[in-house]
Write an enzyme that holds these catalytic residues in place. Structure first.
Site, PDB file in Angstrom:
ATOM      1  N   GLY A  66      48.995  32.128  42.242  1.00 16.79           N
ATOM      2  CA  GLY A  66      48.123  33.272  42.533  1.00 16.79           C
ATOM      3  C   GLY A  66      46.845  33.204  41.722  1.00 16.79           C
TER       4      GLY A  66
ATOM      5  N   GLY B 254      44.314  35.524  42.071  1.00 10.55           N
ATOM      6  CA  GLY B 254      43.629  36.821  42.027  1.00 10.55           C
ATOM      7  C   GLY B 254      43.460  37.264  40.581  1.00 10.55           C
TER       8      GLY B 254
ATOM      9  N   ALA C 108      45.281  39.115  38.555  1.00 12.93           N
ATOM     10  CA  ALA C 108      46.426  39.028  37.645  1.00 12.93           C
ATOM     11  C   ALA C 108      46.654  37.585  37.205  1.00 12.93           C
ATOM     12  CB  ALA C 108      47.673  39.591  38.329  1.00 12.93           C
ATOM     13  N   GLY C 109      46.635  36.654  38.159  1.00 11.03           N
ATOM     14  CA  GLY C 109      46.862  35.249  37.822  1.00 11.03           C
ATOM     15  C   GLY C 109      45.760  34.697  36.930  1.00 11.03           C
TER      16      GLY C 109
ATOM     17  N   PHE D 232      37.867  59.814  40.668  1.00 11.53           N
ATOM     18  CA  PHE D 232      38.763  59.163  41.621  1.00 11.53           C
ATOM     19  C   PHE D 232      39.965  60.061  41.860  1.00 11.53           C
ATOM     20  CE2 PHE D 232      39.343  54.893  43.505  1.00 11.53           C
ATOM     21  CZ  PHE D 232      38.034  54.492  43.532  1.00 11.53           C
TER      22      PHE D 232
ATOM     23  N   ASP E  34      54.276  36.627  50.238  1.00 10.56           N
ATOM     24  CA  ASP E  34      55.008  35.360  50.046  1.00 10.56           C
ATOM     25  C   ASP E  34      55.856  35.351  48.766  1.00 10.56           C
ATOM     26  OD1 ASP E  34      53.641  34.524  52.268  1.00 10.56           O
ATOM     27  OD2 ASP E  34      52.274  33.197  51.186  1.00 10.56           O
TER      28      ASP E  34
ATOM     29  N   HIS F 172      46.530  54.142  52.620  1.00  5.53           N
ATOM     30  CA  HIS F 172      45.268  54.690  52.111  1.00  5.53           C
ATOM     31  C   HIS F 172      44.715  55.652  53.158  1.00  5.53           C
ATOM     32  CE1 HIS F 172      41.188  54.937  50.610  1.00  5.53           C
ATOM     33  NE2 HIS F 172      41.534  54.246  49.544  1.00  5.53           N
TER      34      HIS F 172
ATOM     35  N   LEU G 172      39.110  49.026  54.723  1.00  7.03           N
ATOM     36  CA  LEU G 172      39.066  50.129  53.768  1.00  7.03           C
ATOM     37  C   LEU G 172      37.675  50.736  53.626  1.00  7.03           C
ATOM     38  CD1 LEU G 172      40.912  51.499  51.652  1.00  7.03           C
ATOM     39  CD2 LEU G 172      39.701  50.135  49.968  1.00  7.03           C
TER      40      LEU G 172
ATOM     41  N   GLU H  69      37.920  54.929  48.227  1.00  6.76           N
ATOM     42  CA  GLU H  69      38.027  56.293  47.726  1.00  6.76           C
ATOM     43  C   GLU H  69      36.782  56.681  46.920  1.00  6.76           C
ATOM     44  OE1 GLU H  69      42.063  57.337  46.550  1.00  6.76           O
ATOM     45  OE2 GLU H  69      41.188  57.971  44.661  1.00  6.76           O
TER      46      GLU H  69
ATOM     47  N   GLU I  11      49.920  42.917  41.776  1.00  3.73           N
ATOM     48  CA  GLU I  11      50.482  43.723  42.862  1.00  3.73           C
ATOM     49  C   GLU I  11      51.878  43.275  43.272  1.00  3.73           C
ATOM     50  OE1 GLU I  11      47.730  44.646  45.994  1.00  3.73           O
ATOM     51  OE2 GLU I  11      49.310  45.442  47.285  1.00  3.73           O
TER      52      GLU I  11
ATOM     53  N   ARG J  99      50.575  55.127  43.780  1.00  2.00           N
ATOM     54  CA  ARG J  99      49.573  54.629  42.827  1.00  2.00           C
ATOM     55  C   ARG J  99      48.297  55.450  42.900  1.00  2.00           C
ATOM     56  NH1 ARG J  99      45.005  51.125  43.153  1.00  2.00           N
ATOM     57  NH2 ARG J  99      45.350  50.533  45.322  1.00  2.00           N
TER      58      ARG J  99
ATOM     59  N   SER K   6      45.119  49.895  39.925  1.00  2.00           N
ATOM     60  CA  SER K   6      45.693  48.593  40.250  1.00  2.00           C
ATOM     61  C   SER K   6      44.902  47.462  39.607  1.00  2.00           C
ATOM     62  CB  SER K   6      45.736  48.404  41.756  1.00  2.00           C
ATOM     63  OG  SER K   6      46.018  47.077  42.039  1.00  2.00           O
ATOM     64  N   LEU K   7      43.582  47.538  39.692  1.00  2.00           N
ATOM     65  CA  LEU K   7      42.783  46.522  39.002  1.00  2.00           C
ATOM     66  C   LEU K   7      43.128  46.570  37.521  1.00  2.00           C
ATOM     67  CD1 LEU K   7      39.242  46.836  40.666  1.00  2.00           C
ATOM     68  CD2 LEU K   7      41.085  45.261  41.202  1.00  2.00           C
TER      69      LEU K   7
HETATM   70  C1  LIG Z   1      40.117  46.446  50.384  1.00  6.24           C
HETATM   71  C2  LIG Z   1      40.788  46.736  49.077  1.00  6.24           C
HETATM   72  C3  LIG Z   1      40.110  47.445  48.104  1.00  6.24           C
HETATM   73  C4  LIG Z   1      40.732  47.728  46.885  1.00  6.24           C
HETATM   74  N1  LIG Z   1      40.041  48.435  45.948  1.00  6.24           N
HETATM   75  C5  LIG Z   1      40.624  48.679  44.744  1.00  6.24           C
HETATM   76  C6  LIG Z   1      39.906  49.361  43.719  1.00  6.24           C
HETATM   77  O1  LIG Z   1      38.735  49.718  43.857  1.00  6.24           O
HETATM   78  N2  LIG Z   1      40.540  49.606  42.552  1.00  6.24           N
HETATM   79  C7  LIG Z   1      41.825  49.206  42.313  1.00  6.24           C
HETATM   80  O2  LIG Z   1      42.342  49.444  41.224  1.00  6.24           O
HETATM   81  N3  LIG Z   1      42.518  48.534  43.275  1.00  6.24           N
HETATM   82  C8  LIG Z   1      41.940  48.264  44.469  1.00  6.24           C
HETATM   83  N4  LIG Z   1      42.653  47.583  45.424  1.00  6.24           N
HETATM   84  C9  LIG Z   1      43.952  46.992  45.083  1.00  6.24           C
HETATM   85  C10 LIG Z   1      43.731  45.734  44.226  1.00  6.24           C
HETATM   86  O3  LIG Z   1      42.558  45.092  44.623  1.00  6.24           O
HETATM   87  C11 LIG Z   1      44.876  44.748  44.344  1.00  6.24           C
HETATM   88  O4  LIG Z   1      46.104  45.394  44.128  1.00  6.24           O
HETATM   89  C12 LIG Z   1      44.745  43.633  43.305  1.00  6.24           C
HETATM   90  O5  LIG Z   1      43.455  43.071  43.340  1.00  6.24           O
HETATM   91  C13 LIG Z   1      45.800  42.568  43.513  1.00  6.24           C
HETATM   92  O6  LIG Z   1      45.522  41.479  42.675  1.00  6.24           O
HETATM   93  P1  LIG Z   1      46.580  40.319  42.469  1.00  6.24           P
HETATM   94  O7  LIG Z   1      45.996  39.398  41.456  1.00  6.24           O
HETATM   95  O8  LIG Z   1      47.907  40.896  42.191  1.00  6.24           O
HETATM   96  O9  LIG Z   1      46.700  39.611  43.890  1.00  6.24           O
HETATM   97  P2  LIG Z   1      45.604  39.044  44.924  1.00  6.24           P
HETATM   98  O10 LIG Z   1      44.227  39.277  44.489  1.00  6.24           O
HETATM   99  O11 LIG Z   1      46.017  39.533  46.256  1.00  6.24           O
HETATM  100  O12 LIG Z   1      45.840  37.479  44.840  1.00  6.24           O
HETATM  101  C14 LIG Z   1      47.007  36.852  45.332  1.00  6.24           C
HETATM  102  C15 LIG Z   1      46.884  35.361  45.091  1.00  6.24           C
HETATM  103  O13 LIG Z   1      48.119  34.721  45.395  1.00  6.24           O
HETATM  104  C16 LIG Z   1      47.889  33.579  46.178  1.00  6.24           C
HETATM  105  N5  LIG Z   1      49.099  33.334  46.971  1.00  6.24           N
HETATM  106  C17 LIG Z   1      49.837  34.230  47.666  1.00  6.24           C
HETATM  107  N6  LIG Z   1      50.865  33.613  48.282  1.00  6.24           N
HETATM  108  C18 LIG Z   1      50.776  32.300  47.962  1.00  6.24           C
HETATM  109  C19 LIG Z   1      51.537  31.139  48.301  1.00  6.24           C
HETATM  110  N7  LIG Z   1      52.592  31.196  49.119  1.00  6.24           N
HETATM  111  N8  LIG Z   1      51.135  29.942  47.801  1.00  6.24           N
HETATM  112  C20 LIG Z   1      50.051  29.854  46.984  1.00  6.24           C
HETATM  113  N9  LIG Z   1      49.298  30.924  46.643  1.00  6.24           N
HETATM  114  C21 LIG Z   1      49.658  32.122  47.122  1.00  6.24           C
HETATM  115  C22 LIG Z   1      46.676  33.940  47.008  1.00  6.24           C
HETATM  116  O14 LIG Z   1      46.029  32.784  47.495  1.00  6.24           O
HETATM  117  C23 LIG Z   1      45.832  34.684  45.953  1.00  6.24           C
HETATM  118  O15 LIG Z   1      45.120  33.759  45.161  1.00  6.24           O
HETATM  119  C24 LIG Z   1      42.054  47.296  46.649  1.00  6.24           C
HETATM  120  C25 LIG Z   1      42.724  46.578  47.617  1.00  6.24           C
HETATM  121  C26 LIG Z   1      42.113  46.320  48.825  1.00  6.24           C
HETATM  122  C27 LIG Z   1      42.901  45.582  49.875  1.00  6.24           C
END
Ligand SMILES: Cc1cc2nc3c(=O)[nH]c(=O)nc-3n(C[C@H](O)[C@H](O)[C@H](O)COP(=O)(O)OP(=O)(O)OC[C@H]3O[C@@H](n4cnc5c(N)ncnc54)[C@H](O)[C@@H]3O)c2cc1C
Length: 590
Positions: A10, A12, A14-15, A118, A227, A248, A258, A261, A393, A404, A409-410
């Site tokens: 991952g 994103g 968190a990773g 918010f 996944d 949402h 989206l 908010e 997430e 939430r 979440s960020l």
């Molecule tokens: C449109 C939108 C707006 C948002 N706005 C806000 C906000 O303003 N404030 C807030 O707090 N939260 C917000 N959120 C929620 C927040 O953005 C997410 O919960 C958070 O960014 C998730 O981050 P993450 O690092 O957990 O995962 P993600 O950013 O989803 O990253 C997941 C990673 O895992 C990888 N991955 C997944 N499956 C596999 C696999 N099988 N093999 C290899 N790689 C894989 C993907 O390629 C990706 O790199 C929003 C969400 C959305 C959808």
């Protein structure tokens, strides 16, 4: 066989935050990070409205305890309060760190970081970069990974978690009845050339994001297919609180993308077909800034009561209005320019002069892979797995409980990305590299892929996926009843059985996006089945889980976390206590 001290799945927030922390703690550790997308295309990049922290820049009355209380109340008292304490106490520090890494936050006149209102937060505490906060954060974090020499595997699809019985049964954690399992690595597939690789590591971390694509209308990107959750379930690990799906309130109609908010945080109104600000009947104090579960239910109830709106403005339609017209062009264009652009480009609405059509859209996964506050994955209610961590997430620590709050979440990704990074850096010091039977795993994966490619059926992936998503939306949406969910479970069983009838047009292994979609569909189906089963068992209404047949919260029976896992032939549901340290459960009013 590839090997690293730590392999993170991952790219994103968190990773990336965890990878950076591991390198900061110990630059000699060899860290690999895998993503099926390019890391900066992870869904985090789309985060809009902001990240919460009691910096007190706008509201000197704020502090971490107020933030913690709002979070726990927002969660409908299901959040673990020790985890919430870390989240809210460490928040100001992680924001300053992000700033030092180069993240460009929006500013007040005097140069300090700006903060906005918010939903569900009692103070103005959400820091932001206009309405592109995730973009600003992820780009800087990713640049920092390059500087710190993290090995990046972009566009590799991870298809299996290697989880085996522990080689070292004398481990001090092996006190319970069950054999402790140990994560030893992953099996992954190179999307561009079809190569399979086994990676082994002293610690495996999942940061694989959410599962919005389990539903037919979602704010999430195409890659949010759950996944990591599917791979854990397939390995026999439990998933926590999966019935809590956040819808949402303001998905742009009809596409579902989206509208942040932040738009309501900056002053926009919700109106029904009578032009009424209907939130006054559901949350008279907080109005449009009530938490998301309450606001989404209000919108669905307005639409059901015939006060939704049609395209010609008449009553009885399928959406309500989000009205920004009183805010003025300058404010709209400086604070929420991206939301204006979305409505203009996707549905032709100029929000300076016209209201936007909105309705609830599947948005966020409150549940996930159960972890402790160091991100160690739980094997059951009392035992931890070895060598396995999760954050972001996909993980359930649980800071969001039943619902939430926006901008938490960020924050979770950054606070827990950092905490888990530290925990991993310590954990791997005394750990030996595990033994993995590379050939066995390669052969299994190859067989799975070859079978899918050669499978001869008459169903297209898209048609099966669509039916599954429609079933989930219809049978496990904003409102739920036993009857509707039992019917839903029966339907998804039938759809699961049809998986063997799908066929792929593309028989190659390089750049075969159909193959990836077929693999993702397996995860979507497993996750959906666990969501529905967990929801059926929870006979109460709490947070985002709203049962019309059990309309009240039932603390006596259900102030507990659900743990659902695949048993021999069915899904087993168990429960785990909630950690309550600061705030006793009360009725939730806004
Ligand atoms: C449109 C939108 C707006 C948002 N706005 C806000 C906000 O303003 N404030 C807030 O707090 N939260 C917000 N959120 C929620 C927040 O953005 C997410 O919960 C958070 O960014 C998730 O981050 P993450 O690092 O957990 O995962 P993600 O950013 O989803 O990253 C997941 C990673 O895992 C990888 N991955 C997944 N499956 C596999 C696999 N099988 N093999 C290899 N790689 C894989 C993907 O390629 C990706 O790199 C929003 C969400 C959305 C959808």
């Amino acid at each position: 066989m590839l090997e690293h001290d730590v392999i993170i799945i991952g790219g994103g927030l968190a990773g990336c935050r965890a990878a950076l922390e591991i390198k900061k703690q110990n630059s000699t550790l060899d860290v690999g990070l895998v993503a099926k997308t390019h890391p900066i295309r992870s869904h985090s990049v789309a985060a809009q409205g902001g990240i919460a922290a009691s910096l007190q820049n706008v509201d000197p009355e704020d502090d971490w305890k107020a933030h913690a209380f709002d979070t726990v109340k927002g969660s409908d008292y299901l959040a673990d309060q020790d985890a919430v304490e870390y989240l809210t106490k460490e928040a100001p520090e992680v924001i300053i760190e992000l700033e030092h890494l180069g993240v460009l936050f929006s500013r007040l006149e005097d140069g300090r970081i700006a903060q906005r209102a918010f939903g569900g937060h009692s103070h103005k505490r959400t820091c932001y970069a206009a309405d592109k906060t995730g973009h600003a954060m992820l780009h800087e974090l990713f640049n920092n990974l390059r500087r710190n020499r993290v090995k990046i595997y972009e566009e590799w699809y991870v298809l299996q978690l290697i989880l085996e019985e522990n080689d070292l049964p004398e481990s001090p954690l092996n006190l319970g009845e069950n054999v402790i399992k140990e994560a030893k690595g992953v099996v992954m597939f190179n999307i561009s050339d079809g190569r399979l690789e086994v990676v082994k590591a002293k610690a495996v971390m999942f940061a694989t994001g959410g599962y919005g694509r389990v539903f037919n209308t979602t704010s999430n990107d195409y890659a949010s297919t759950g996944d990591g959750l599917g791979m854990c379930a397939a390995a026999g690990l439990p998933l926590e609180d999966m019935e809590f799906v956040q819808f949402h309130p303001t998905g742009l109609f009809p596409v579902g993308v989206l509208i942040s908010e932040a738009v309501r945080g900056e002053g926009a109104y919700l109106r029904n077909s009578d032009g009424e600000r209907f939130m006054q009947r559901y949350a008279p104090n907080q109005m449009e800034l009530a938490p998301r579960d309450i606001t989404s239910r209000a919108i669905v109830l307005e639409i059901r009561a015939g006060r939704g709106i049609h395209a010609d403005g008449s009553a009885g339609g399928a959406y309500v209005h989000l009205d920004l017209t009183h805010m003025g062009k300058e404010k709209i264009m400086s604070r929420v320019p991206f939301c204006w652009e979305e409505a203009y480009r996707l549905v032709g609405v100029d929000a300076v002069y016209q209201p936007m059509p909105v309705r609830p859209t599947a948005h966020y996964c409150m549940g996930g892979i159960p972890v402790n506050t160091d991100g160690r994955v739980r094997q059951n209610a009392t035992q931890l797995t070895d060598g396995f961590f999760a954050a972001g997430e996909c993980a359930c620590v649980s800071v969001h409980g039943g619902n939430r709050l926006g901008s938490n979440s960020l924050l979770e990704c950054v606070v827990y990305g950092r905490r888990v990074g530290r925990a991993i850096a310590n954990y791997v010091v005394d750990r030996k590299m595990p033994n993995v039977d590379e050939q066995k795993y390669l052969q299994q994966a190859e067989k799975r892929i070859n079978n899918l490619i050669s499978q001869e059926g008459n169903l297209r992936i898209n048609s099966l996926r669509q039916k599954f998503q429609d079933t989930m939306t219809e049978h496990c949406g904003v409102f739920r009843t036993e009857e509707v969910m039992i019917e839903g479970i029966a339907q998804i069983q039938q759809l699961k059985a049809k998986y063997s009838q799908i066929f792929l047009d593309d028989k190659d292994k390089d750049w075969n996006t159909e193959l990836i979609e077929a693999l993702e569909l397996q995860n979507i189906m497993m996750v959906g089945e666990i969501i529905l089963t967990s929801a059926l068992q929870r006979q109460e209404s709490r947070g985002a889980h709203s049962r019309e047949d059990y309309p009240s919260r039932d603390d006596h029976n259900f102030l507990q976390h659900t743990l659902a896992s695949y048993g021999a032939d069915n899904i087993e549901v168990n429960y785990m206590p909630v950690v309550i340290t600061m705030f006793e459960p009360k009725e939730r009013k806004y």
